[in-house]
Write an enzyme that holds these catalytic residues in place. Sequence first.
Site, mmCIF file in Angstrom:
data_model
loop_
_atom_site.group_PDB
_atom_site.id
_atom_site.type_symbol
_atom_site.label_atom_id
_atom_site.label_comp_id
_atom_site.label_asym_id
_atom_site.label_seq_id
_atom_site.Cartn_x
_atom_site.Cartn_y
_atom_site.Cartn_z
ATOM 1 N N HIS A 1 40.620 43.086 34.319
ATOM 2 C CA HIS A 1 39.771 41.997 33.816
ATOM 3 C C HIS A 1 39.100 42.298 32.478
ATOM 4 C CE1 HIS A 1 40.373 40.610 37.918
ATOM 5 N NE2 HIS A 1 40.015 39.412 37.484
ATOM 6 N N ASP B 1 46.477 33.528 29.466
ATOM 7 C CA ASP B 1 47.891 33.801 29.765
ATOM 8 C C ASP B 1 48.870 33.162 28.766
ATOM 9 O OD1 ASP B 1 46.798 35.014 31.965
ATOM 10 O OD2 ASP B 1 47.308 33.401 33.358
ATOM 11 N N GLY C 1 40.560 30.966 35.668
ATOM 12 C CA GLY C 1 40.087 32.217 35.071
ATOM 13 C C GLY C 1 39.359 31.932 33.770
HETATM 14 O O1 F6P Z 1 44.921 33.230 34.625
HETATM 15 C C1 F6P Z 1 44.057 34.103 33.967
HETATM 16 C C2 F6P Z 1 44.032 35.437 34.674
HETATM 17 O O2 F6P Z 1 43.137 36.284 34.005
HETATM 18 C C3 F6P Z 1 45.398 36.114 34.842
HETATM 19 O O3 F6P Z 1 45.810 36.783 33.682
HETATM 20 C C4 F6P Z 1 45.134 37.005 36.007
HETATM 21 O O4 F6P Z 1 46.326 37.337 36.703
HETATM 22 C C5 F6P Z 1 44.227 36.171 36.860
HETATM 23 O O5 F6P Z 1 43.566 35.271 36.014
HETATM 24 C C6 F6P Z 1 43.207 36.948 37.631
HETATM 25 O O6 F6P Z 1 42.513 36.066 38.427
HETATM 26 P P1 F6P Z 1 41.160 36.410 39.169
HETATM 27 O O7 F6P Z 1 40.120 36.628 38.111
HETATM 28 O O8 F6P Z 1 40.893 35.231 40.007
HETATM 29 O O9 F6P Z 1 41.408 37.687 39.913
#
Ligand code: F6P
Length: 328
Positions: free
Chosen positions: A258, A132, A16
């Site tokens: 996001h 995180d 992420g």
């Molecule tokens: O690990 C970072 C993060 O933003 C988490 O907080 C969240 O659960 C995850 O990535 C979301 O992932 P993606 O953008 O792949 O949906």
Amino acid sequence: MTKQTPGHIALLTSGGDAPGMNAAIRAATRAALARGWRVSGVRQGYAGLIADDMVPLSARDVGGILQQGGTVLGSARSPEFRTDAGQRQALAHLARRAVDALVVIGGNGSQTGAAALAAAGLPVVGVASTIDNDLAGTDVTIGTDTAIQVTLEAIDRLRTTASSHRRAFLVETMGRDCGHIALMAGLAGGAEVIVIPEAEVAPAEVALRLRAAHQRGKTHAFAVVAEGARHNAHALAQWFADHRADIGFGLRVTQLGHMVRGGSPTATDRVLATRLAAAAVDLLAAGGSGMLVGQTGGRITTTPLTDVAGRTRMPDLSLLELARTLAQ
Ligand code: F6P
């Protein structure tokens, strides 16, 4: 530990994206160029490594990105890289391009991949980066401060409308399986209830604490919830809808999603990213490999990637009690 100093390094951002990744790319690139090394940027994380998608990076290529969110190199989650075949392909591309060392800017999964490449003999240094803040080997990761700030801004904004209408609100923030962002934003925002995966709160108790806040004369009542909690926004919204008649008040739910990891990094994240990435280059110059660069006790520290891979860091749960006491 390798004793050789690299002449050509590659950088990638993986998992992420996190605000501050660009500051890390800029710092690693310019610190390496200052040593007379060549720098290549890998596009789309480990997926780009497997696809051999790399571009040379100059000092000007990383100009004007310090204040930008996201990552100019792109990022991805690459299931293929978890396979031996994927890793062999990545190593072959790096060898053909005469890349001597790799800097991996990312979180848990990314550093597990970095550990695998280091075990295969490639000099690799990891830079702790994920909103995180669940990475072992560091107190803090790039992007966390911004994510807390974004969550807090939402809480502060919602509080004004909550107060005007004497309503109960719930804000859900990101963090995957870790409650650090929710805990810190909840503490800073004066939440009545904080619900995180590491310390679940039953829905009836959430309702009780929100009602108690109104009974104490508060004009607003706030719950801050981590997405990874069993009783997250979805579950609590459902429970409050099902029990609306019994509890006597509704719950307005905002899921930040996001939004939490978008936008410009805070000064704290820019400085952290700059320091960690420059330290990663210093470590490679000193012949270091197989280490994560993080910050512990306010100092830049290094931890073997083998101690980081597959492990997570817990938030400071003592702060939950403090938040509860202070929300009186
Ligand atoms: O690990 C970072 C993060 O933003 C988490 O907080 C969240 O659960 C995850 O990535 C979301 O992932 P993606 O953008 O792949 O949906």
